[in-house]
Write a protein that holds these residues in place. Structure first.
Motif, PDB file in Angstrom:
ATOM      1  N   LEU A  98     -53.773 -29.582  -8.104  1.00  0.00           N
ATOM      2  CA  LEU A  98     -54.528 -29.119  -7.200  1.00  0.00           C
ATOM      3  C   LEU A  98     -54.814 -30.110  -6.097  1.00  0.00           C
ATOM      4  O   LEU A  98     -55.293 -31.011  -6.324  1.00  0.00           O
ATOM      5  CB  LEU A  98     -55.794 -28.311  -7.490  1.00  0.00           C
ATOM      6  N   VAL A  99     -54.018 -30.064  -5.010  1.00  0.00           N
ATOM      7  CA  VAL A  99     -54.048 -31.154  -4.104  1.00  0.00           C
ATOM      8  C   VAL A  99     -54.303 -30.389  -2.578  1.00  0.00           C
ATOM      9  O   VAL A  99     -53.885 -29.397  -2.111  1.00  0.00           O
ATOM     10  CB  VAL A  99     -52.778 -31.733  -3.760  1.00  0.00           C
ATOM     11  N   HIS A 141     -57.647 -32.334 -12.937  1.00  0.00           N
ATOM     12  CA  HIS A 141     -57.538 -31.193 -13.815  1.00  0.00           C
ATOM     13  C   HIS A 141     -58.507 -31.357 -14.944  1.00  0.00           C
ATOM     14  O   HIS A 141     -58.535 -32.409 -15.682  1.00  0.00           O
ATOM     15  CB  HIS A 141     -56.221 -31.051 -14.552  1.00  0.00           C
ATOM     16  N   ARG A 142     -59.372 -30.154 -15.341  1.00  0.00           N
ATOM     17  CA  ARG A 142     -60.367 -30.198 -16.268  1.00  0.00           C
ATOM     18  C   ARG A 142     -61.649 -31.000 -15.856  1.00  0.00           C
ATOM     19  O   ARG A 142     -62.695 -30.547 -16.785  1.00  0.00           O
ATOM     20  CB  ARG A 142     -59.733 -30.495 -17.636  1.00  0.00           C
ATOM     21  N   GLN A 143     -61.478 -31.667 -15.107  1.00  0.00           N
ATOM     22  CA  GLN A 143     -62.852 -32.312 -14.417  1.00  0.00           C
ATOM     23  C   GLN A 143     -63.459 -31.579 -13.083  1.00  0.00           C
ATOM     24  O   GLN A 143     -64.416 -31.004 -13.161  1.00  0.00           O
ATOM     25  CB  GLN A 143     -62.683 -33.748 -13.878  1.00  0.00           C
ATOM     26  N   ASP A 144     -62.404 -31.194 -12.338  1.00  0.00           N
ATOM     27  CA  ASP A 144     -62.667 -30.554 -11.149  1.00  0.00           C
ATOM     28  C   ASP A 144     -62.341 -28.958 -11.087  1.00  0.00           C
ATOM     29  O   ASP A 144     -62.920 -28.200 -10.438  1.00  0.00           O
ATOM     30  CB  ASP A 144     -61.891 -31.166 -10.092  1.00  0.00           C
ATOM     31  N   PHE A 145     -61.218 -28.818 -11.861  1.00  0.00           N
ATOM     32  CA  PHE A 145     -60.623 -27.522 -12.062  1.00  0.00           C
ATOM     33  C   PHE A 145     -60.001 -27.189 -13.158  1.00  0.00           C
ATOM     34  O   PHE A 145     -59.739 -28.051 -14.049  1.00  0.00           O
ATOM     35  CB  PHE A 145     -59.721 -27.092 -10.871  1.00  0.00           C
ATOM     36  N   VAL A 146     -59.897 -25.663 -13.412  1.00  0.00           N
ATOM     37  CA  VAL A 146     -58.966 -25.490 -14.672  1.00  0.00           C
ATOM     38  C   VAL A 146     -58.255 -24.106 -14.284  1.00  0.00           C
ATOM     39  O   VAL A 146     -58.438 -23.642 -13.353  1.00  0.00           O
ATOM     40  CB  VAL A 146     -59.977 -24.930 -15.974  1.00  0.00           C
ATOM     41  N   LEU A 148     -67.044 -25.108 -17.188  1.00  0.00           N
ATOM     42  CA  LEU A 148     -65.434 -24.520 -17.018  1.00  0.00           C
ATOM     43  C   LEU A 148     -64.579 -24.859 -18.471  1.00  0.00           C
ATOM     44  O   LEU A 148     -63.836 -23.958 -18.578  1.00  0.00           O
ATOM     45  CB  LEU A 148     -64.850 -25.266 -15.589  1.00  0.00           C
ATOM     46  N   GLN A 149     -64.812 -25.987 -18.829  1.00  0.00           N
ATOM     47  CA  GLN A 149     -63.897 -26.498 -19.733  1.00  0.00           C
ATOM     48  C   GLN A 149     -64.046 -25.611 -20.955  1.00  0.00           C
ATOM     49  O   GLN A 149     -63.218 -25.307 -21.798  1.00  0.00           O
ATOM     50  CB  GLN A 149     -63.857 -27.892 -20.183  1.00  0.00           C
ATOM     51  N   ALA A 150     -65.246 -25.042 -21.033  1.00  0.00           N
ATOM     52  CA  ALA A 150     -65.539 -24.427 -22.416  1.00  0.00           C
ATOM     53  C   ALA A 150     -64.992 -22.909 -22.287  1.00  0.00           C
ATOM     54  O   ALA A 150     -64.988 -21.919 -23.429  1.00  0.00           O
ATOM     55  CB  ALA A 150     -67.098 -24.180 -22.523  1.00  0.00           C
ATOM     56  N   GLU A 151     -64.440 -22.557 -21.063  1.00  0.00           N
ATOM     57  CA  GLU A 151     -63.996 -21.119 -21.047  1.00  0.00           C
ATOM     58  C   GLU A 151     -62.503 -21.330 -21.622  1.00  0.00           C
ATOM     59  O   GLU A 151     -61.848 -22.147 -21.059  1.00  0.00           O
ATOM     60  CB  GLU A 151     -64.214 -20.532 -19.595  1.00  0.00           C
ATOM     61  N   PHE A 160     -56.769 -20.609  -9.838  1.00  0.00           N
ATOM     62  CA  PHE A 160     -57.874 -21.863 -10.518  1.00  0.00           C
ATOM     63  C   PHE A 160     -59.202 -21.396 -10.370  1.00  0.00           C
ATOM     64  O   PHE A 160     -59.678 -20.803  -9.303  1.00  0.00           O
ATOM     65  CB  PHE A 160     -57.320 -23.097  -9.614  1.00  0.00           C
ATOM     66  N   GLU A 161     -60.281 -22.057 -11.156  1.00  0.00           N
ATOM     67  CA  GLU A 161     -61.357 -21.959 -10.788  1.00  0.00           C
ATOM     68  C   GLU A 161     -62.091 -23.428 -10.676  1.00  0.00           C
ATOM     69  O   GLU A 161     -61.524 -24.562 -11.356  1.00  0.00           O
ATOM     70  CB  GLU A 161     -62.118 -21.410 -12.152  1.00  0.00           C
ATOM     71  N   ILE A 162     -63.021 -23.781  -9.941  1.00  0.00           N
ATOM     72  CA  ILE A 162     -63.195 -25.067  -9.691  1.00  0.00           C
ATOM     73  C   ILE A 162     -64.727 -25.145  -9.632  1.00  0.00           C
ATOM     74  O   ILE A 162     -65.605 -23.999  -9.623  1.00  0.00           O
ATOM     75  CB  ILE A 162     -62.811 -25.614  -7.948  1.00  0.00           C
TER      76      ILE A 162
END
Length: 579
Positions: free
Chosen positions: A223-224, A238-243, A307-310, A325-327
């Motif tokens: 995601l840019v 990825h996985r820090q800001d969005f999944v 977010l990561q837990a989903e 994506f979700e952020i």
């Protein structure tokens, strides 16, 4: 209606009614456990409030003159006393007691003559039996043999890098199924999977193969944020800001804020839509795609670990053809800062507002193909000819979500190698101690649970044993710890009563703690419950927070909690299977 001749002269209503309920329980599936679920709490409450028998036996020659509030207690106590006699002295003892009660007409005399015990000692023993919930001493001792270290050894194997996160349809999942099948064989369980060859007389294996739709990520999602000329303003992690939530595709287009749920008249021309806190991103993405959107970004108020837990929705289960994506909240604030707007401006914006920047979204998956994965089925036949035709199922899913293209894998130690490890350790304890259940017990490691419980759905359509013979389900999920402080079990009061009552009594006898949740709970067991089979699900409180984190490793399993879960499991299943 006249009493049968064998009961002529039996004036003790408590004994007559107790025997009647006891005999009813013998012809119902899990009948003794159903009766206990109905009557034991009533009797326990009464015993805790009285020093002696709540209702003296020698005064229960008839229930007709009892106050209405005591009638239910009279039936409950009568069943309990008869059950205690059978537990302590056997059916022969109950027959002797009945004969002597008819002959003497006096309960105290009958107890001394038939059972060799006086009324005071009998009452004291019965009270102790009730306060202990009727839990058999030998089964409580058996449960304490559960070795959490042995279970942890299986968890460590299944959550190791060699199994790559055990995603259904991958080599890692196949290796996990083979490992579990080998353990079933070593434990002496009978294979109940598919035939090994196509001949009618072929032996069966442990694996029940089923088809699934399979896809995987080819590259790490990206995601840019770009300016109008295509220069990079910010790269999100990825996985820090969005999944990724669903869908697939690569898109570069204008970023458009959408405030309105009504898309009438809107055409996005390939733009990427940004919205706040969409309840169903998959459904919303489908609507937006119909209006020309090239992608969807959902802003949330979540932290990275939330977010990561989903678990993402696999592309094979979603018809969405655009990346979704979700952020995190922090990433949303970063995005707004780069764009130069504040959230209050968006809250009062037009229904759709171009933000003057572009976005590149990349979510590249392999084509969806059909492949195979397996359930692993091992049977321990019952020892009682009258009960062996009934079957309890103890199950845990072994699959997880695999790994990312950059090599990061998700161990799934607690979710749900812990459930598999516990059922393997229970089977080991039974074998080591020579315990053989009266009822048959099917041990199952389910495949493809992460794909909408596909393994269980397949089994329900292709049961290894007719479902009419399945009398109860015990589901294990993430029982090696959680962020909460208690083991939870899910079951509906009336529908799942025999399983729930026995688990509560087992936990109390072992001096362990477990809390009931009055619903079926999420998970594969709900499919069995929906076809009328009683179910119980065990899970540690707030374990869901770590389901899909790469930190769900074997070294983070709480051995004391695993031991508590395993002992409760072993006593509950052993008890349910014993009578």
């Amino acid at each position: 209606m006249e009493r049968p001749s064998a009961f002529q002269g039996l004036e003790a209503a408590w004994l007559h009614e107790g025997i009647a309920d006891f005999e009813v329980s013998r012809v119902l599936s899990l009948g003794d456990h159903w009766m206990a679920g109905r009557y034991m709490p009533i009797v326990q409450d009464a015993v805790r409030r009285h020093r002696e028998l709540p209702l003296p036996l020698d005064e229960l020659s008839s229930f007709e003159n009892l106050p209405q509030e005591q009638v239910e207690l009279a039936y409950a106590q009568s069943w309990s006393v008869v059950s205690f006699v059978v537990e302590r002295y056997g059916l022969a003892g109950l027959r002797r007691l009945t004969a002597e009660t008819i002959a003497s007409g006096d309960t105290a005399t009958a107890l001394r003559t038939a059972l060799g015990v006086d009324m005071e000692a009998f009452q004291a023993d019965w009270r102790e039996y009730v306060l202990a919930g009727g839990v058999p001493d030998d089964l409580a001792s058996l449960a304490r043999r559960f070795d959490a270290d042995q279970a942890l050894a299986h968890i460590a194997v299944l959550s190791s890098p060699a199994y790559g996160g055990r995603a259904a349809g991958t080599d890692g999942a196949d290796r996990a199924a083979a490992y579990i099948a080998d353990q079933f064989a070593a434990l002496g369980l009978e294979p109940l999977g598919d035939p090994l060859t196509v001949t009618e007389s072929s032996e069966r294996g442990y694996l029940q193969w089923l088809p699934i739709s399979h896809t995987h990520l080819i590259t790490t999602p990206a995601l840019v944020l770009l300016d109008a000329e295509g220069n990079v303003l910010h790269e999100f992690t990825h996985r820090q800001d969005f999944v990724e939530s669903a869908g697939e595709g690569v898109v570069e287009g204008k970023l458009v804020w959408v405030r309105s749920g009504d898309l009438a008249g809107m055409r996005f021309g390939g733009a990427v839509v940004l919205e706040w806190d969409v309840r169903d991103p998959v459904a919303r993405a489908a609507q937006l795609a119909d209006h020309g959107a090239g992608g969807l970004i959902v802003a949330t108020d979540k932290e990275p670990e939330d977010l990561q837990a989903e678990s993402p929705t696999p592309a094979s289960e979603s018809a969405v053809g655009i990346p979704v994506f979700e952020i995190t909240e922090a990433a949303f604030e970063t995005l707004l800062g780069r764009v130069g707007v504040e959230y209050p401006d968006l809250a009062s914006s037009p229904p759709a507002l171009p933000l003057g920047v572009q976005v590149r979204q990349s979510l590249v998956r392999s084509p969806v193909t059909t492949t195979l994965t397996a359930n692993v089925l091992g049977l321990l036949p019952g020892s009682d000819p009258g009960l062996a035709g009934e079957m309890l199922v103890v199950g845990a899913h072994y699959d997880h979500i695999g790994q990312l293209p950059d090599g990061l894998y998700f161990p799934g130690a607690n979710h749900n190698a812990s459930g598999v490890g516990a059922l393997l350790e229970m089977a080991r304890v039974w074998r080591a101690q020579g315990y053989r259940p009266a009822r048959s017990v099917l041990f199952v490691a389910w495949g493809a649970e992460e794909l909408d419980s596909a393994g269980v759905a397949y089994y329900l359509d292709h049961p290894a044993v007719p479902l009419t013979r399945t009398v109860g389900i015990i589901a294990l999920d993430s029982i090696g710890g959680g962020r909460g402080y208690r083991l939870l079990f899910y079951g509906i009061q009336d529908h799942d009563l025999p399983l729930a009552q026995r688990l509560e009594a087992a936990a109390a006898r072992l001096d362990r703690r477990a809390w009931r949740r009055g619903s079926t709970g999420d998970g594969w067991q709900a499919l069995f419950n929906s076809v009328g089979i009683p179910t119980l699900k065990l899970i540690w409180d707030k374990a869901e927070s770590d389901f899909y984190l790469p930190t769900d490793t074997a070294d983070r399993i709480d051995l004391e909690r695993l031991a508590s879960s395993g002992e409760i499991l072993t006593l509950t299943v052993s008890w349910l299977a014993s009578r």
